[in-house]
Design an enzyme around this catalytic site. Structure first.
Site, PDB file in Angstrom:
ATOM      1  CG  HIS A 518      -1.776  -1.206   1.370  1.00 51.51           C
ATOM      2  ND1 HIS A 518      -2.453  -1.523   2.523  1.00 51.51           N
ATOM      3  CD2 HIS A 518      -2.065  -2.191   0.495  1.00 51.51           C
ATOM      4  CE1 HIS A 518      -3.118  -2.663   2.346  1.00 51.51           C
ATOM      5  NE2 HIS A 518      -2.900  -3.086   1.130  1.00 51.51           N
TER       6      HIS A 518
HETATM    7  C1  LIG Z   1       0.375  -9.385  -2.057  1.00 56.39           C
HETATM    8  C2  LIG Z   1      -0.538  -8.204  -2.281  1.00 56.39           C
HETATM    9  C3  LIG Z   1      -1.776  -8.147  -1.650  1.00 56.39           C
HETATM   10  C4  LIG Z   1      -2.626  -7.064  -1.835  1.00 56.39           C
HETATM   11  N1  LIG Z   1      -3.845  -7.059  -1.226  1.00 56.39           N
HETATM   12  C5  LIG Z   1      -4.680  -6.006  -1.407  1.00 56.39           C
HETATM   13  C6  LIG Z   1      -5.971  -5.985  -0.816  1.00 56.39           C
HETATM   14  O1  LIG Z   1      -6.411  -6.942  -0.157  1.00 56.39           O
HETATM   15  N2  LIG Z   1      -6.744  -4.890  -1.007  1.00 56.39           N
HETATM   16  C7  LIG Z   1      -6.324  -3.835  -1.751  1.00 56.39           C
HETATM   17  O2  LIG Z   1      -7.051  -2.868  -1.860  1.00 56.39           O
HETATM   18  N3  LIG Z   1      -5.119  -3.844  -2.335  1.00 56.39           N
HETATM   19  C8  LIG Z   1      -4.281  -4.900  -2.187  1.00 56.39           C
HETATM   20  N4  LIG Z   1      -3.061  -4.900  -2.809  1.00 56.39           N
HETATM   21  C9  LIG Z   1      -2.689  -3.745  -3.638  1.00 56.39           C
HETATM   22  C10 LIG Z   1      -3.277  -3.837  -5.037  1.00 56.39           C
HETATM   23  O3  LIG Z   1      -2.787  -4.971  -5.688  1.00 56.39           O
HETATM   24  C11 LIG Z   1      -2.935  -2.573  -5.797  1.00 56.39           C
HETATM   25  O4  LIG Z   1      -3.506  -1.472  -5.122  1.00 56.39           O
HETATM   26  C12 LIG Z   1      -3.475  -2.554  -7.211  1.00 56.39           C
HETATM   27  O5  LIG Z   1      -3.109  -3.695  -7.912  1.00 56.39           O
HETATM   28  C13 LIG Z   1      -2.965  -1.305  -7.907  1.00 56.39           C
HETATM   29  O6  LIG Z   1      -3.397  -1.248  -9.250  1.00 56.39           O
HETATM   30  P1  LIG Z   1      -2.556  -0.406 -10.281  1.00 56.39           P
HETATM   31  O7  LIG Z   1      -3.221  -0.537 -11.577  1.00 56.39           O
HETATM   32  O8  LIG Z   1      -2.332   0.947  -9.746  1.00 56.39           O
HETATM   33  O9  LIG Z   1      -1.105  -1.065 -10.274  1.00 56.39           O
HETATM   34  P2  LIG Z   1      -0.634  -2.579 -10.545  1.00 56.39           P
HETATM   35  O10 LIG Z   1      -1.699  -3.544 -10.333  1.00 56.39           O
HETATM   36  O11 LIG Z   1       0.622  -2.735  -9.778  1.00 56.39           O
HETATM   37  O12 LIG Z   1      -0.293  -2.567 -12.083  1.00 56.39           O
HETATM   38  C14 LIG Z   1       0.746  -1.800 -12.606  1.00 56.39           C
HETATM   39  C15 LIG Z   1       1.234  -2.485 -13.860  1.00 56.39           C
HETATM   40  O13 LIG Z   1       2.107  -1.618 -14.548  1.00 56.39           O
HETATM   41  C16 LIG Z   1       3.191  -2.353 -15.041  1.00 56.39           C
HETATM   42  N5  LIG Z   1       4.309  -1.429 -15.205  1.00 56.39           N
HETATM   43  C17 LIG Z   1       4.987  -0.766 -14.240  1.00 56.39           C
HETATM   44  N6  LIG Z   1       5.941   0.004 -14.765  1.00 56.39           N
HETATM   45  C18 LIG Z   1       5.870  -0.147 -16.105  1.00 56.39           C
HETATM   46  C19 LIG Z   1       6.610   0.405 -17.183  1.00 56.39           C
HETATM   47  N7  LIG Z   1       7.593   1.285 -16.976  1.00 56.39           N
HETATM   48  N8  LIG Z   1       6.283   0.009 -18.441  1.00 56.39           N
HETATM   49  C20 LIG Z   1       5.274  -0.892 -18.647  1.00 56.39           C
HETATM   50  N9  LIG Z   1       4.554  -1.427 -17.658  1.00 56.39           N
HETATM   51  C21 LIG Z   1       4.835  -1.062 -16.402  1.00 56.39           C
HETATM   52  C22 LIG Z   1       3.422  -3.403 -13.985  1.00 56.39           C
HETATM   53  O14 LIG Z   1       4.153  -4.495 -14.489  1.00 56.39           O
HETATM   54  C23 LIG Z   1       2.011  -3.757 -13.575  1.00 56.39           C
HETATM   55  O15 LIG Z   1       1.489  -4.815 -14.311  1.00 56.39           O
HETATM   56  C24 LIG Z   1      -2.205  -5.990  -2.660  1.00 56.39           C
HETATM   57  C25 LIG Z   1      -0.973  -6.054  -3.300  1.00 56.39           C
HETATM   58  C26 LIG Z   1      -0.137  -7.147  -3.130  1.00 56.39           C
HETATM   59  C27 LIG Z   1       1.157  -7.209  -3.850  1.00 56.39           C
END
Ligand SMILES: Cc1cc2nc3c(=O)[nH]c(=O)nc-3n(C[C@H](O)[C@H](O)[C@H](O)COP(=O)(O)OP(=O)(O)OC[C@H]3O[C@@H](n4cnc5c(N)ncnc54)[C@H](O)[C@@H]3O)c2cc1C
Ligand code: SF4
Lengths: 591, 238
Positions: A518
């Protein structure tokens, strides 16, 4: 040599929750969208299948699904006077990679922020006076309110098929739900998950003390479900392999299950995996991003992809890094307080509570869902009087265990040795007979907690690592002491055979043990361009065709897990792009 | 992880033969299962083979994992559960070689909270650490660690755990922490990696293993034991 490609309407960087949602909304609005994801393709059928997905060593200990630290990591120092060192293996947080991002291996605890979470500065100042917020605490209002986001929360909950119990339906408080939540137009799409021993024992104890416990809102489906996109979910089987694992039953909402099955076949969408975005190419005079440069991680070849609209959904660290690498906006300077890229990095303060052991109850901890248990919000936000407490904010208190995986999840009573015969006996006796009661607190922003570029360490592409200057502060320790005490009082009412002393984190932030993924801040939102990176529609103040998604826009972190709030913001921003920006491209707010 | 896949089958064979002999002989729990009884009776211990560990390292680790996990009514010893074979496989595979580890310099000593900062891969770490621990053992007791009496082994391990033992050029406490961690992984991981032979630790805990589908049981068994006659591993489904 950089190969220049043909211009597309929109390019989306990252294919996690936010990237997938924006891609879907923009293709629905008629745009041709290219998604660039640095990691590999991941499908439930090929990557999350039984029996291989039940491998604790591989997924938990060896980080199978997480971002490869050999490629890129974060450096850490606890104060500006220290030298930052790289996190050589991830520990306290685990960024995702690959299609689905961390959304493919999250737990699924899905929240709406409290109304007060959006107006932290104005609320506490108004109610408790000018001095309620310490001078170096740089909390800000979001610039958007809970009421404005309500329909977008609703949309995200329906996308995910959240299982839960409403506590405030259009202003009517409902016993059994969270009576502190902001008013919601609709109940959750699915009924709450089953209750285990921890859930019901905590529920009874908390009620006996006059509190208001409710079931954890969960993206683990309590029953089979079809979302408004037409994507289907199975029923959660309480496998105990949720967080860090993909779901074998398609029961955990994820980009892979909830969005991609309808997005991938859409001819308006093209997904390019193994495509690592290095830089956004910025036209300073026009205040626009003209293209993005990415590397094919299989060949090392570089490509330039021109696009009319650029969406960053690359998680906190890469969102911030790409702004810094590309020279968009002003980097934050903690000494003068000027600039905002990298400002207000926050994390999560967890584990303020106790462990309880019950001699006579076999709780079978391995029968569990990821987001599972009972919560209470009586000491969260400003749901209680803060006069004289010496801190602002609070946290939610929860009870339960999300798994009984044997390498990771075993507790033994205090005083047990860590090895040898007595250790074995204690494990055999207590493995099935314990759970935690603990608070998770807000983490508020400070002037000297921030992100910038590391002066020494480089990633595999030769770019500086992101440097985190960060520590917990007095506000955190005080909430920790308070929540651990409250947790202990409730735990006592459960009459456990053994209960640990109330504990909470003291001392420096520790990068080693897992706490939560987080991470927030770095490209924060607001209504004033001198103190924020994006406006209230998540549009960059410095490039009107650039929108930034994810928790990097939170001005500070609330106590809740971030994905519900960032999912709602993604829909809010998508709505502004489609209904305002596309009609008249340009800044949606005047600087 | 892929490097580890090749020797898996061999580990399994070894586990079926060597590991179970100890298991059924010493525990009532393992004896619950008719298959394991047969395997135990049928087997004369086949020698374990190693990918990267030297004889000195095997002797050291056997003594250490047996101190951490002594044989008793709950399970066979760490060695008999395959922990040393497990450690060998891990150190000889991608993990041991430093996969998913940021390895660029400069290397500097940080605070504990900044995390591991040594240039060593996990394999190199154990090579150096075992050498340092044995040197300390010779200096302190006049003998290598594996030659110590059980009481001395426990005493030595305690000195490392507390960090009071002064290893030459190595932190005894960090060595202990990593030794304990990898031993726990070997004892509790799925048996496909060569440790946890005959699912000894899962029997000890009452952990059922796979397939882990409990929608129909989660409420019924919320506070009463679910009886696990035979825990199932990934290999049982492959
Ligand atoms: C083990 C774990 C448990 C979790 N449990 C919870 C929970 O219970 N409840 C909750 O609310 N949240 C939880 N989270 C957090 C949640 O997963 C994230 O808040 C959410 O996935 C964020 O979404 P996002 O799209 O911002 O980023 P992400 O899901 O991280 O996606 C970002 C993507 O961008 C890609 N990327 C990054 N940089 C680049 C680049 N330069 N070029 C191309 N691609 C790139 C990455 O590879 C990734 O696929 C948890 C996270 C983890 C790791
Ligand atoms: S706990 Fe439920 S939602 Fe989570 S992985 Fe298991 S079956 Fe899927």
């Amino acid at each position: 040599m950089v190969t220049k490609l043909k211009e597309v309407d929109a390019v989306v960087v990252g294919m996690g929750w936010t990237g997938a949602i924006l891609s879907r909304e923009l293709t629905k609005a008629g745009l041709n969208v290219v998604g660039l994801e640095r990691g590999p393709m991941r499908t439930p059928r090929d990557d999350f299948a039984i029996p291989a997905i039940r491998d604790e060593l591989k997924y938990t200990n060896r980080h199978e699904l997480f971002q490869d630290t050999a490629m890129e990591t974060v450096s850490l120092r606890h104060a500006m006077s220290e030298t930052a060192l790289p996190m050589r293996r991830h520990g306290s947080f685990l960024p995702g990679t690959g299609v689905g991002g961390a959304g493919s291996h999250w737990n699924g605890a899905t929240w709406r922020n409290l109304e007060v979470d959006y107006v932290v500065r104005s609320h506490y100042t108004e109610k408790y006076g000018r001095n309620a917020i310490p001078a170096d605490m740089t909390v800000q209002d979001f610039g958007v309110t809970y009421a404005e986001l309500e329909p977008h929360f609703d949309k995200f909950e329906k996308l995910c098929g959240i299982s839960g119990q409403a506590g405030n339906l259009r202003g009517k408080k409902i016993d059994g739900g969270n009576i502190f939540e902001g008013p919601r137009a609709n109940d959750y799409p699915n009924k709450p998950l089953a209750r285990n021993f921890a859930s019901s024992t905590f529920d009874t104890a908390a009620r006996s003390l006059g509190y208001h416990p409710f079931p954890q809102p969960s993206a683990n489906a309590s029953e089979a479900y079809t979302n408004p996109e037409g994507a289907t979910m199975g029923q959660c089987v309480y496998c105990g392999f949720c967080e860090r694992y993909g779901c074998e039953s398609n029961a955990k909402a994820s980009p892979n299950v909830s969005v991609l099955p309808v997005l991938l076949p859409d001819p308006k969408f093209e997904l390019r995996t193994n495509s690592y975005v290095k830089k956004l190419n910025y036209d300073r005079a026009a205040k626009k991003v003209t293209s993005v440069t990415y590397v094919d991680t299989r060949t090392g070849e570089e490509y330039e992809q021109p696009a009319g609209l650029v969406i960053l959904g690359a998680y906190v660290f890469n969102n911030t890094l790409l702004m810094l690498y590309s020279g968009i906006g002003t980097p934050y300077d903690p000494v003068t307080g000027r600039g905002s890229v990298g400002k207000n990095y926050c994390y999560q303060y967890t584990g303020a509570g106790v462990t309880v052991f019950f001699e006579d109850a076999e709780t079978n901890p391995f029968m569990a869902a990821g987001a599972f248990g009972t919560i209470m919000d009586d000491f969260n936000g400003d749901n209680f009087d803060h006069s004289g407490l010496g801190f602002i904010g609070g946290g939610h208190i929860s009870a339960g265990l999300s798994n009984g995986r044997p390498i990771e999840t075993r507790a033994v009573p205090p005083g047990t040795p860590r090895w040898g015969k007595a250790w074995k006996e204690a494990n055999a006796k207590w493995y099935r007979r314990w759970f935690n009661v603990a608070g998770t607190a807000v983490n508020y922003a400070y002037r000297d907690n921030y992100l910038d570029l590391d002066p020494t360490y480089k990633d595999a592409l030769g770019r500086p690592l992101i440097r985190m200057t960060y520590n917990f502060k007095e506000n955190d320790y005080k909430i920790g002491a308070f929540l651990s005490q409250k947790s202990a009082e409730i735990a006592k009412a459960m009459n456990p055979t053994i209960m640990t002393e109330p504990r909470f984190r003291r001392g420096d932030y520790d990068s080693r043990p897992y706490q939560s993924t987080h991470n927030t801040g770095g490209t924060i939102m607001g209504t004033d361009p001198s103190t924020s990176v994006v406006n209230r529609y998540l549009q960059s103040w410095d490039a009107s065709n650039l929108f930034i998604m994810g928790a990097s826009v939170f001005p500070q972190n609330q106590s809740y897990n971030p994905t519900g709030p960032l999912g709602a913001l993604a829909y809010w921003s998508a709505d502004a792009i489609v209904n305002k920006y596309m009609k008249a491209p340009g800044p949606l707010m005047q600087a | 992880m892929t490097e580890i896949k090749l020797p898996r089958r061999d580990f399994l064979k070894a586990a079926g033969a060597a590991g179970v002999a100890g298991a059924a002989a010493t525990t009532g729990i393992a004896a619950c299962s008719p298959e394991t009884q047969t395997a135990a009776n049928a087997s004369a211990a086949a020698p374990d083979t190693y990918l990267v560990l030297t004889n000195e390292e095997v002797a050291f680790l056997s003594a250490a994992v047996d101190t951490i996990i002594p044989a008793d009514a709950l399970s066979p010893s760490g060695t008999d559960c395959g922990c040393v074979v497990f450690i060998d496989g891990q150190l000889g595979g991608a993990y041991g070689g430093g996969a998913k580890m940021y390895r660029a310099g400069p290397y500097m000593k940080g605070t504990p909270e900044q995390g591991y900062q040594l240039p060593l891969t996990p394999h190199q770490f154990f090579v150096a650490g075992i050498r340092a621990a044995n040197a300390w053992s010779e200096k302190t007791y006049g003998k290598l660690y594996d030659r110590l009496t059980p009481a001395e082994r426990a005493e030595a391990l305690t000195a490392w755990e507390k960090g009071v033992a002064q290893f030459d050029g190595f932190e005894s406490r960090l060595f202990f922490q990593r030794l304990l961690q990898i031993t726990m992984e070997g004892f509790f991981a799925d048996p496909i990696y060569g440790g946890n032979r005959n699912k000894a630790s899962w029997r000890m805990l009452g952990y059922p293993g796979l397939p882990a589908t409990y929608a129909d049981k989660v409420e019924e068994y919320r506070d009463k034991p679910i009886v696990v006659t035979e825990p199932l591993s990934i290999a049982d489904f492959s």
